[in-house]
Design a protein around this motif. Structure first.
Motif, mmCIF file in Angstrom:
data_model
loop_
_atom_site.group_PDB
_atom_site.id
_atom_site.type_symbol
_atom_site.label_atom_id
_atom_site.label_comp_id
_atom_site.label_asym_id
_atom_site.label_seq_id
_atom_site.Cartn_x
_atom_site.Cartn_y
_atom_site.Cartn_z
ATOM 1 N N TYR A 29 -67.623 -51.468 5.991
ATOM 2 C CA TYR A 29 -68.618 -51.776 4.874
ATOM 3 C C TYR A 29 -68.187 -53.332 4.482
ATOM 4 C CZ TYR A 29 -70.210 -47.110 3.987
ATOM 5 O OH TYR A 29 -70.711 -45.735 4.360
ATOM 6 N N LYS A 30 -67.555 -54.023 5.366
ATOM 7 C CA LYS A 30 -67.352 -55.357 5.144
ATOM 8 C C LYS A 30 -68.090 -56.538 6.084
ATOM 9 C CE LYS A 30 -63.302 -58.608 4.978
ATOM 10 N NZ LYS A 30 -63.590 -59.307 3.723
ATOM 11 N N ASN A 31 -68.813 -57.226 5.504
ATOM 12 C CA ASN A 31 -69.287 -58.356 6.340
ATOM 13 C C ASN A 31 -68.156 -59.591 6.670
ATOM 14 O OD1 ASN A 31 -72.115 -58.140 6.529
ATOM 15 N ND2 ASN A 31 -72.064 -58.268 4.164
ATOM 16 N N TYR A 32 -68.281 -60.064 8.016
ATOM 17 C CA TYR A 32 -67.382 -60.910 8.651
ATOM 18 C C TYR A 32 -68.149 -62.198 8.885
ATOM 19 C CZ TYR A 32 -64.752 -56.615 9.345
ATOM 20 O OH TYR A 32 -64.047 -55.352 9.077
ATOM 21 N N ASP A 33 -67.410 -63.383 8.536
ATOM 22 C CA ASP A 33 -67.880 -64.649 8.795
ATOM 23 C C ASP A 33 -66.842 -65.515 9.586
ATOM 24 O OD1 ASP A 33 -70.395 -64.669 7.377
ATOM 25 O OD2 ASP A 33 -69.307 -64.463 5.617
ATOM 26 N N THR A 34 -65.724 -65.128 9.398
ATOM 27 C CA THR A 34 -64.589 -65.935 9.990
ATOM 28 C C THR A 34 -63.551 -65.226 10.778
ATOM 29 O OG1 THR A 34 -62.952 -66.318 8.332
ATOM 30 C CG2 THR A 34 -64.737 -67.831 8.434
ATOM 31 N N VAL A 35 -62.770 -65.520 11.580
ATOM 32 C CA VAL A 35 -61.706 -64.755 12.329
ATOM 33 C C VAL A 35 -60.637 -64.184 11.467
ATOM 34 C CG1 VAL A 35 -60.164 -66.681 12.908
ATOM 35 C CG2 VAL A 35 -60.423 -64.497 14.269
ATOM 36 N N PHE A 36 -60.574 -64.799 10.026
ATOM 37 C CA PHE A 36 -59.826 -64.485 9.262
ATOM 38 C C PHE A 36 -60.094 -63.323 8.426
ATOM 39 C CE2 PHE A 36 -59.032 -69.082 9.964
ATOM 40 C CZ PHE A 36 -57.487 -68.843 10.599
ATOM 41 N N ASP A 37 -61.254 -63.073 8.002
ATOM 42 C CA ASP A 37 -62.013 -61.920 7.703
ATOM 43 C C ASP A 37 -61.491 -60.653 8.532
ATOM 44 O OD1 ASP A 37 -63.433 -63.354 5.866
ATOM 45 O OD2 ASP A 37 -65.074 -63.436 6.896
ATOM 46 N N PHE A 38 -61.410 -60.584 9.615
ATOM 47 C CA PHE A 38 -60.979 -59.538 10.372
ATOM 48 C C PHE A 38 -59.656 -59.392 10.437
ATOM 49 C CE2 PHE A 38 -59.977 -57.159 14.367
ATOM 50 C CZ PHE A 38 -60.829 -56.102 13.753
ATOM 51 N N PHE A 39 -59.062 -60.511 11.089
ATOM 52 C CA PHE A 39 -57.462 -60.392 11.288
ATOM 53 C C PHE A 39 -56.601 -60.627 9.866
ATOM 54 C CE2 PHE A 39 -59.085 -61.280 15.630
ATOM 55 C CZ PHE A 39 -58.604 -60.258 16.105
ATOM 56 N N ASN A 40 -57.126 -59.918 8.904
ATOM 57 C CA ASN A 40 -56.328 -60.213 7.674
ATOM 58 C C ASN A 40 -54.825 -59.472 7.554
ATOM 59 O OD1 ASN A 40 -56.883 -57.470 7.399
ATOM 60 N ND2 ASN A 40 -58.740 -57.650 6.306
ATOM 61 N N ARG A 41 -54.343 -59.514 6.334
ATOM 62 C CA ARG A 41 -53.153 -59.033 6.265
ATOM 63 C C ARG A 41 -52.879 -57.751 6.701
ATOM 64 N NH1 ARG A 41 -49.863 -60.426 0.858
ATOM 65 N NH2 ARG A 41 -50.115 -62.594 1.820
ATOM 66 N N ARG A 42 -53.963 -56.831 6.386
ATOM 67 C CA ARG A 42 -53.877 -55.367 6.555
ATOM 68 C C ARG A 42 -53.667 -54.990 8.201
ATOM 69 N NH1 ARG A 42 -55.455 -50.222 3.379
ATOM 70 N NH2 ARG A 42 -54.357 -48.733 5.018
ATOM 71 N N CYS A 48 -75.639 -47.319 11.485
ATOM 72 C CA CYS A 48 -76.758 -47.984 11.049
ATOM 73 C C CYS A 48 -77.255 -48.139 9.873
ATOM 74 C CB CYS A 48 -77.951 -47.778 12.018
ATOM 75 S SG CYS A 48 -77.829 -48.289 13.735
ATOM 76 N N LEU A 49 -77.034 -46.915 8.855
ATOM 77 C CA LEU A 49 -77.042 -46.905 7.367
ATOM 78 C C LEU A 49 -76.088 -47.970 6.693
ATOM 79 C CD1 LEU A 49 -77.874 -43.137 6.503
ATOM 80 C CD2 LEU A 49 -79.467 -45.254 6.491
ATOM 81 N N ILE A 50 -75.033 -47.786 7.579
ATOM 82 C CA ILE A 50 -73.991 -48.848 6.818
ATOM 83 C C ILE A 50 -74.444 -50.363 6.997
ATOM 84 C CG2 ILE A 50 -71.373 -49.581 7.068
ATOM 85 C CD1 ILE A 50 -70.672 -46.804 7.795
ATOM 86 N N SER A 51 -75.137 -50.425 8.175
ATOM 87 C CA SER A 51 -75.579 -51.820 8.378
ATOM 88 C C SER A 51 -76.728 -52.427 7.281
ATOM 89 C CB SER A 51 -76.102 -52.096 9.869
ATOM 90 O OG SER A 51 -77.292 -51.728 9.920
ATOM 91 N N ALA A 52 -77.286 -51.441 6.860
ATOM 92 C CA ALA A 52 -78.458 -51.460 5.921
ATOM 93 C C ALA A 52 -77.524 -52.031 4.562
ATOM 94 C CB ALA A 52 -79.177 -50.425 5.611
ATOM 95 N N GLU A 53 -76.396 -51.191 4.330
ATOM 96 C CA GLU A 53 -75.886 -51.622 2.990
ATOM 97 C C GLU A 53 -74.970 -52.952 3.302
ATOM 98 O OE1 GLU A 53 -72.158 -49.762 0.280
ATOM 99 O OE2 GLU A 53 -73.424 -48.219 1.784
ATOM 100 N N LEU A 54 -74.583 -53.160 4.474
ATOM 101 C CA LEU A 54 -73.984 -54.756 4.717
ATOM 102 C C LEU A 54 -75.108 -55.695 4.511
ATOM 103 C CD1 LEU A 54 -71.674 -54.005 7.538
ATOM 104 C CD2 LEU A 54 -71.308 -54.530 5.564
ATOM 105 N N VAL A 55 -76.649 -55.578 4.938
ATOM 106 C CA VAL A 55 -77.302 -56.771 4.823
ATOM 107 C C VAL A 55 -77.883 -56.797 3.112
ATOM 108 C CG1 VAL A 55 -79.623 -55.636 5.021
ATOM 109 C CG2 VAL A 55 -79.322 -57.740 5.773
ATOM 110 N N TYR A 56 -77.597 -55.710 2.420
ATOM 111 C CA TYR A 56 -77.918 -55.819 1.141
ATOM 112 C C TYR A 56 -76.789 -56.593 0.302
ATOM 113 C CZ TYR A 56 -78.517 -54.206 -3.564
ATOM 114 O OH TYR A 56 -78.799 -54.233 -4.985
ATOM 115 N N LYS A 57 -75.625 -56.091 1.006
ATOM 116 C CA LYS A 57 -74.314 -57.032 0.430
ATOM 117 C C LYS A 57 -74.518 -58.521 0.673
ATOM 118 C CE LYS A 57 -70.401 -53.881 0.365
ATOM 119 N NZ LYS A 57 -68.986 -53.405 0.785
#
Length: 500
Positions: A143-156, A477-486
């Motif tokens: 449920y997270k949008n990604y814009d940079t590599v650091f959004d994915f390769f985060n601490r967790r 795909c329903l999650i993708s709808a929530e992501l574009v809303y976000k």
């Protein structure tokens, strides 16, 4: 909200998006090129049989419930869900004894133990890992949008990446738990749902096993299309206008800002925001002028597409007692079968295949005493198949089913048959290379490496559906709808929204 939103395409992502934005108060118009809503989750009727044309596995009920909760609805008011038992039956080429999966850990553990000593405990350990990955993925990644590599390769990810199996391949991961080919196949078959090979998919996707082994497999009475009807009802209830037979010819852009769309026939539908649920390759290369394209054709030529499918919709004049609702046949040479899809594209000589017999559960989809069969063989996208080859391959697949799935005389019992394959997906859904699903879920086409849901060139142009994050799958795909809303509302949270 006085802003106008146009959604292009009424797949599950498009319908979900229309619902969310209408619920928020936007003036929403959804435009679908075909006569039916639903995109690949289509439907048709012939000679008393009613066929769901696409998705048929209802998995992860919690993700569907979450969407309906967001819309202020109770899922049970819209769908009559039946939990299947057994969940599915697996036939193995050359083996007369099928294997039933019940999504009941006590029964399934005993089944595994009979095949491989010690595997019952390993199954339980595997499913604990799968459940953990599912919970982390749904709360922190999907449920997270990604814009940079650091959004994915985060601490967790960096601290728990090994535990999450982000960096290993599915087949290698499964092989650590199970040594017999039969059990490896059982744990890897869900990769076909994601449009990729277990030899290429990130092992993170073993979360799929939690969906079917722990949560169970369901069926909405009346057919999978009942979900489409429910999504449409909820969107319209909140004021969305859903238009079919309305193909879009162009996304209108002025000074780098979208102003709406032009339909085939030249009608203009103005909009402040345009969200495309059409195939992203089609949207970018056919609906936008070259200067406004974020992903040009050379980008798409390098992508790995998910498989297409060779599908037969069969009306059979007798019941098939050897089949249950969901049935899978696994080929002897598992790896060669995947290579025929991804590395050496051809119609597989010894295919793995899926047979759905919804009339086992739901008498409304076939005349009394008859069977409704949906037969799907995963095949390579972009295959050129002549009509003669389609007919010949159909006979071959039916002969294999007769021999390997204990269905003697099946061909003589068929009173209705329709073949649907690569060129049909391309024509009906503008699917790039005739893929049945979209972009494959390889490591380099996941999360930050998947096309973003926001245009880099056109302000207020967004994307939703299987081509963007999180990816392939009805509930996904329903999650993708929530992501574009976000995305539109600047919401940065990593987990599911509690409200709009």
């Amino acid at each position: 909200m006085s802003k106008k939103v146009v959604v292009i395409g009424a797949g599950i992502g498009g319908l979900g998006t229309a619902g969310l934005f209408a619920k928020k108060g936007y003036e929403v118009t959804l435009l679908e090129k075909n006569a039916n809503l639903g995109g690949r989750a289509n439907i048709f009727e012939a000679e008393g049989f009613r066929f769901d044309m696409g998705p048929s596995w209802y998995l992860a009920p919690d993700l569907f419930e979450h969407f309906f909760d967001l819309m202020g609805e109770r899922l049970e008011d819209h769908l009559d869900l039946v939990r299947l038992s057994p969940s599915y039956r697996i036939f193995f080429t050359g083996d007369p004894t099928p294997l039933d999966i019940h999504s009941d850990i006590s029964i399934d553990s005993a089944t595994f133990e009979r095949i491989e000593s010690g595997s019952s405990e390993k199954l339980q350990a595997y499913l604990r890992q799968s459940e953990y990955q599912y919970e982390v993925a749904t709360q922190h990644f999907m449920y997270k949008n990604y814009d940079t590599v650091f959004d994915f390769f985060n601490r967790r990810v960096m601290t728990e990446g090994q535990k999450l199996s982000v960096f290993s391949k599915m087949h290698s991961f499964v092989s650590k738990f199970f040594k017999t080919k039969k059990l490896q196949q059982v744990m890897e078959y869900t990769m076909v749902f994601l449009g990729t090979s277990p030899y290429e998919a990130p092992a993170l996707y073993n979360l799929m096993s939690h969906m079917d082994f722990n949560q169970g497999v369901f069926y909405p009475q009346g057919g999978f299309y009942e979900l489409i009807r429910a999504l449409a009802r909820v969107a319209e209830k909140n004021g969305a206008k859903l238009r079919t037979n309305s193909p879009v010819a162009q996304i209108l852009v002025e000074n780098g800002v979208t102003r709406g769309v032009r339909l085939v026939g030249d009608e203009i539908v103005p909009a402040d925001i345009v969200i495309s649920n059409a195939d992203i390759q089609f949207t970018e290369t056919r609906l936008l002028e070259p200067k406004w394209q974020t992903y040009k054709q050379k980008y798409w030529d390098k992508r790995v597409m998910a498989p297409s499918a060779f599908i037969m919709y069969l009306g059979v004049n007798k019941k098939m007692p050897c089949l249950i609702h969901h049935n899978l046949l696994f080929s002897e040479d598992w790896r060669k079968n995947f290579d025929n899809i991804y590395k050496d594209p051809r119609l597989p000589d010894e295919p793995s295949l899926y047979v759905c017999a919804p009339s086992v559960t739901d008498p409304s989809v076939a005349p009394e005493g008859k069977e409704n069969l949906f037969v799907l063989v995963p095949i390579a996208s972009d295959l050129r198949i002549t009509e003669e080859e389609k007919d010949a391959y159909s006979e071959k697949v039916l002969a294999i089913m007769e021999e390997q799935m204990n269905l003697p005389g099946l061909r003589e019992k068929i009173e209705y048959k329709r073949i649907y394959t690569v060129d049909d997906f391309a024509a009906d859904y503008n699917a790039f290379k005739g893929t049945a699903l979209g972009l494959a879920h390889t490591i380099w086409q996941t999360a930050i490496f998947r096309p973003n849901n926001k245009s880099k060139k056109v302000k207020n142009l967004f994307y939703v559906g299987a081509g963007t994050n999180p990816g392939i799958g009805t509930q996904i795909c329903l999650i993708s709808a929530e992501l574009v809303y976000k995305r539109v509302h600047g919401i940065k949270s990593a987990g599911p929204m509690e409200s709009l």
